[in-house]
Design a protein around this motif. Sequence first.
Motif, PDB file in Angstrom:
ATOM      1  N   GLY A 165       0.814  -1.209   0.000  1.00 40.30           N
ATOM      2  CA  GLY A 165       0.000   0.000   0.000  1.00 40.30           C
ATOM      3  C   GLY A 165       0.848   1.260   0.000  1.00 40.30           C
ATOM      4  N   PRO A 166       0.192   2.436  -0.117  1.00 41.80           N
ATOM      5  CA  PRO A 166       0.933   3.693  -0.240  1.00 41.80           C
ATOM      6  C   PRO A 166       1.258   4.342   1.092  1.00 41.80           C
ATOM      7  N   PRO A 199       1.036   6.212   6.667  1.00 44.92           N
ATOM      8  CA  PRO A 199      -0.386   6.366   6.332  1.00 44.92           C
ATOM      9  C   PRO A 199      -1.258   6.328   7.582  1.00 44.92           C
ATOM     10  N   ASP A 218       1.636  12.234  -4.252  1.00 44.03           N
ATOM     11  CA  ASP A 218       2.616  11.153  -4.250  1.00 44.03           C
ATOM     12  C   ASP A 218       3.963  11.662  -4.748  1.00 44.03           C
ATOM     13  N   THR A 311      -0.830   3.041 -10.296  1.00 50.39           N
ATOM     14  CA  THR A 311      -1.392   3.461  -9.006  1.00 50.39           C
ATOM     15  C   THR A 311      -2.142   2.339  -8.291  1.00 50.39           C
ATOM     16  N   ARG A 314      -2.335   2.146  -4.441  1.00 47.67           N
ATOM     17  CA  ARG A 314      -3.310   2.971  -3.720  1.00 47.67           C
ATOM     18  C   ARG A 314      -4.734   2.754  -4.215  1.00 47.67           C
ATOM     19  N   ASP A 412       4.309   5.459  -6.647  1.00 47.00           N
ATOM     20  CA  ASP A 412       3.426   5.148  -7.757  1.00 47.00           C
ATOM     21  C   ASP A 412       4.272   4.946  -9.010  1.00 47.00           C
TER      22      ASP A 412
END
Length: 423
Positions: A165-166, A199, A218, A311, A314, A412
């Motif tokens: 995940g981001p 996050p 990002d 992407t 995310r 990303d």
Amino acid sequence: MSEGLAARRAAVALLLEATGSGRLLSDILADPTGPLAGLNGPDRARAQRLTLATLRRIQPADATIAPHIRRTPAPLVLAVLRLAVAELAERPQDAHGIVSEAVTLVRSDPKSTQASGFVNAVLRRISAAPVTLETQRLPVWLRRPLVQRFGKATVKAIEAAHLAGPMLDLTVRHSADTALWADRLGAEVLPGGSLRLAPGVQVTALPGYETGEWWVQDAAAAIPARVLAVQPGESVLDMCAAPGGKTLQLAAAGARVVALDASGARMERVRENLARTGLQAELVVADALEWQGATGFDAILLDAPCSATGTIRRHPELPFVKDPADLPGLVALQSALIDRAIALLRPGGRLVYCTCSLLPDEGENQMAAALDRHPQMARDQKAVAGWPGNWDAKGGGLRIRPDHWAERGGLDGFFIGAMRKSA
């Protein structure tokens, strides 16, 4: 309703929408009448977290479920099983509660109440042993060209980055204040100047949000504007500008910015962010291919519509939403937008073309084809110098992948190409 049941019910509804409606999760979440309607803040956050965690594990969750069923269950029942298996992998110590609430979810729906015993039996068998889920593989239509381009080991690393995940990245309005805001926010300063936070932070509660000292963007998405390197007073066109992070960067650098986008609703977000940050740009809502505005721009940034396959970390619903049949149309649109950008550029002007795609057809191949069509354009290798060596794209430009900076939380995926028009 027991604690957590409301969030799980909303997560199941989100899963059904994300895998069956063809809508992006961000659009579903923004719907005031959608699955999150009526939930309090903590339940909304929990429902989103559960949904994202499950979307990142659907394929291995299905593989875990498959030996325990004879045929694919109804969509709601399958969504409940997927959610429960993803939770069991994350929190095996809560197995009893996870199974119990999964059964309650199925039993409380008139269409699926008869399946409650089935769900209970399946999940009891699965939870009897530790649940370990493999990394989710990309869909074949995307994985095959990426393996051909990057190799299997790199694609596996990309898939691992998607599972992680981001992070939360910020761009500071005044670059001279980067160290100051890194200290105030407890953030890491990344190469290039973006700030990185873990996050899960409530963005609007952070210092500097209300006064527009920074915006969420990002770290990879912030690089195209830095490659364009606009100077104060230059006339700059941000084509396909919404949601506006790059417009803010260009305006903060002192350029005279025209932000162009076909979506009036998305341009409202740009207007709001300009107001919050105290920056200025001329906003134009129009189709870039038909717009008859100014010409002779010193620099143009074209972040073209694309498959957005860079992407997925995310937006894990993308493999379920994107139709590979749309790709030829996107490639054709990108080509037309590049041609239009070149026509709007003054002699000696600069163009940065970028897409948040992992596919060469939307990146390296697109740039090479543009240079073949337009002999007055040349690669601007100096513009992309100074970034990590393994980001160099074949034929020029930068190829950024989700597994880059994995030890820092990844990025990303982007292609960024710089060109200059002959004088």
